[in-house]
Design an enzyme around this catalytic site. Structure first.
Site, short mmCIF file in Angstrom:
data_model
loop_
_atom_site.label_atom_id
_atom_site.label_comp_id
_atom_site.label_asym_id
_atom_site.label_seq_id
_atom_site.Cartn_x
_atom_site.Cartn_y
_atom_site.Cartn_z
N MET A 36 0.86 -1.18 0.00
CA MET A 36 0.00 0.00 0.00
C MET A 36 0.90 1.23 0.00
O MET A 36 1.87 1.30 0.73
CB MET A 36 -0.98 0.00 1.17
CG MET A 36 -0.43 -0.03 2.56
SD MET A 36 -1.79 0.04 3.76
CE MET A 36 -0.89 -0.09 5.30
N ARG B 120 -3.48 -2.43 11.11
CA ARG B 120 -3.36 -1.96 12.49
C ARG B 120 -3.54 -3.10 13.49
O ARG B 120 -2.84 -3.17 14.50
CB ARG B 120 -4.35 -0.82 12.75
CG ARG B 120 -3.92 0.46 12.08
CD ARG B 120 -4.93 1.58 12.15
NE ARG B 120 -4.35 2.79 11.56
CZ ARG B 120 -5.02 3.92 11.35
NH1 ARG B 120 -6.30 3.99 11.67
NH2 ARG B 120 -4.41 4.97 10.82
N TYR C 263 4.61 2.83 12.68
CA TYR C 263 3.94 2.73 11.38
C TYR C 263 2.48 2.33 11.50
O TYR C 263 2.01 1.95 12.56
CB TYR C 263 4.71 1.87 10.40
CG TYR C 263 4.95 0.40 10.67
CD1 TYR C 263 4.33 -0.32 11.66
CD2 TYR C 263 5.85 -0.30 9.83
CE1 TYR C 263 4.57 -1.66 11.84
CE2 TYR C 263 6.10 -1.65 10.00
CZ TYR C 263 5.45 -2.33 11.01
OH TYR C 263 5.70 -3.67 11.17
N GLU C 264 1.77 2.47 10.38
CA GLU C 264 0.30 2.31 10.32
C GLU C 264 -0.42 3.28 11.25
O GLU C 264 -1.45 2.96 11.85
CB GLU C 264 -0.12 0.86 10.62
CG GLU C 264 0.51 -0.17 9.73
CD GLU C 264 0.33 0.12 8.26
OE1 GLU C 264 -0.63 0.81 7.89
OE2 GLU C 264 1.19 -0.32 7.47
N GLY C 265 0.13 4.47 11.37
CA GLY C 265 -0.42 5.48 12.26
C GLY C 265 0.28 5.41 13.61
O GLY C 265 0.17 4.40 14.30
#
Length: 591
Positions: free
Chosen positions: A161, A294, A434-436
């Protein structure tokens, strides 16, 4: 070199004695009898311990190399990837229509822990591919599904992604990558993406990039973003590979950890791409992938803690130093093993309590996803949506903390590369970012998830805890050790939520300044609930003649969590109720 053994006994306990999966009433769960899950987990454990774990240090030492636009992965990664593919491990919970095995997501989660604990950097390649599969499966056209999904299911092709750009990370509304419509119905994608995990590698024949880009003339901000399939090699109508697309990896990031996974700077120069779903609805499709990611990152966090704990425990049982303060424990040895010392024991108990509690929490979360999808249950969907930022944020914080505690157990030896514990610390650190980032997770929890549907889902969580307490009264010892502290912690969580409701509308800073503490407070209550449920299940199993030593250890570890970890809810509540003033007092110029 560290070793890894899959915790199959503990996983089986969570599946069959806590969650009681065969009786859960979720389609597909009736096939998850103990023998079936044991066989799956045992085989995954063999692969993890004999193939993946030995490659973990290799990947860390060698890293990835960029050679003329091609990324070379560490020695042994391609052979291990082929073995993973041949064994069908990449297809466990995928749709049988596209070559998947159709197992519940819960089983993919359990196997995912094993593979990630053994070699997190390696497992990321298949994990990202699974995320791309999910996004196309949920939002792609029938033609797109037929063309891409079978190859993604088998991992013959990889997936990624592509969100972040050099000038923007969390604020995706600033994305500049353009998607120009073409006469043949495709789009020409032009832009630069950074921090793209598995963006280029030599483990498969093609890589399917999912790229967020902006169609000219669309709305500003995130409402103008669309999602595109942009393959490394174009795919012919018969499924064969065609020409190389106009994209390439132009650089690799040099990272603190996960060296075995290629983190790429990707350049798109008029690359051919195809729209997924509707124009300007890309965030909805991308979040299908991000939400799974997440949950997977929360799993990665505690999985690194789990393998670090295994190796710290082995060291503590073998290393001889000093004598127990209560008397000699090993009279035939020159010193006692360090596990006899209370402070070493404290660190190990923290590691064990967090790891086993986190496993139960994530498995429960996976079962909620299965219930939401397989039973079309909106309440389960709402509850797991609420818990997702807690799983990601709290468990990665605690997973990293567990790795640090494990590294501390051997003292100076833990700081050396020879023992291998320092790699787990470095690899686990990325999970908090990562991933927020975890700060973003806490803002999502307080700013969006807490108030979703009028607060319906957080109230459902409170009712769930309240019901468990009410239904399990009657055993004075269980009530004192588990129900009373759980009730107290739940009240702290309710008080924090009430503080936000009273203050948040008039002064948002009051809520946002306390959001990180709220995420941790919520996480502790969730683990408290898990430990209470596990202790109840262990007591019931002992009464039926179960594995006494294992079950007694489970209850004792749960009591430790309730007595030593759960009281942190009061600290977090005090911080929340102090409001925004202490946080925002300094002018930026005064820092």
């Amino acid at each position: 070199m560290p070793s890894y053994t899959a915790p199959v006994r503990d996983m089986q306990f969570v599946l069959h004695e806590m969650l009681m999966v065969s009786q859960a009433g979720i389609p597909g769960y009736e096939d998850l009898d103990s023998d079936t899950t044991q066989a799956i987990l045992d085989e995954a454990g063999k692969l993890a311990s004999s193939v993946l774990a030995p490659l973990n240090a290799v990947g860390d030492a060698q890293g990835c190399r960029l050679e003329n636009g091609v990324v070379r992965t560490p020695d042994g990664f391609r052979a291990a990837s082929d073995q993973l593919r041949r064994g069908g491990w990449t297809a466990l919970d995928c749709d049988p229509e596209y070559g998947g095995q159709g197992l519940p997501y819960l089983m993919s989660t359990a196997v995912g822990e094993i593979l990630s604990a053994a070699n997190m950097a390696f497992n990321m390649y298949a994990g990202l591919t699974h995320g791309a599969y999910n996004a196309i499966h949920a939002h792609g056209s029938p033609e797109q599904k037929a063309m891409y999904l079978p190859k993604l299911v088998s991992c013959d092709w990889g997936g990624t992604m592509n969100l972040t750009e050099p000038h923007c990370g969390t604020d995706l509304g600033l994305i500049r990558t353009k998607a120009e419509p073409q006469d043949d119905g495709s789009y020409a994608i032009t832009g630069t993406k950074i921090w793209i995990s598995a963006g280029e590698h030599d483990l498969c024949d093609n890589i399917i990039h999912l790229v967020l880009a902006r169609i000219p003339g669309g709305p500003e901000g995130i409402k103008g973003l669309s999602l595109f399939i942009v393959p490394k090699f174009l795919v012919n109508e018969d499924g064969s590979l065609g020409a190389r697309n106009r994209l390439e990896c132009v650089g690799l990031e040099h990272k603190m950890g996960i060296h075995g996974n290629a983190t790429c700077v990707m350049s798109y120069e008029g690359a051919k791409g195809w729209l997924i779903g509707e124009p300007h609805k890309g965030m909805r499709a991308m979040f299908t992938m991000m939400n799974e990611a997440r949950l997977g990152v929360g799993l990665q966090g505690y999985a690194q803690g789990a393998v670090a704990y295994q190796n710290a425990l082995a060291f503590a049982k073998e290393r001889q130093q000093g004598r127990a303060v209560t008397g000699v424990a090993a009279p035939d040895a020159p010193a006692d093993p360090i596990i006899v010392h209370p402070d070493v024991r404290r660190g190990l108990m923290d590691q064990k309590a967090i790891t086993e509690g986190a496993r139960a929490f994530v498995f429960w979360g996976a079962s909620l996803i299965d219930r939401a999808q397989r039973c079309n249950d909106p309440d389960a969907e709402g509850l797991i949506s609420l818990l997702t930022p807690v799983i990601k944020g709290f468990l990665t914080d605690k997973g990293f903390e567990t790795c640090v505690l494990a590294q501390q157990t051997p003292g100076g030896a833990g700081f050396t590369r020879d023992l291998g514990l320092e790699q787990f610390v470095r690899d686990a650190r990325i999970t908090m970012i990562y991933e927020g980032t975890n700060g973003i997770q806490s803002l999502d929890l307080v700013g969006r998830k807490l108030t979703a549907d009028g607060g319906k889902h957080v109230m459902a969580f409170f009712d769930l805890v309240k019901t468990f307490i009410a239904e399990n009264k009657g055993d004075d010892n269980f009530e004192a050790q588990f129900l009373t502290p759980l009730k107290s912690a739940s009240k702290d969580l309710q008080a924090a939520a009430m503080f936000f409701m009273q203050k948040g509308m008039t002064s948002p800073d009051e809520a946002l300044a306390g959001s990180y503490d709220f995420m941790h407070l919520f996480g502790h209550v969730c683990l408290g609930l898990m430990w209470a449920r596990m202790a109840k299940a262990a007591g019931k199993a002992m009464g039926s003649g179960g594995d006494t030593a294992f079950l007694q250890a489970k209850i004792a570890t749960g009591h430790y969590y309730m007595a030593r970890q759960l009281p942190a809810t009061k600290l977090h509540l005090a911080r929340i109720e102090s409001g925004a003033a202490p946080v925002m007092a300094l002018d930026p110029a005064a820092f």
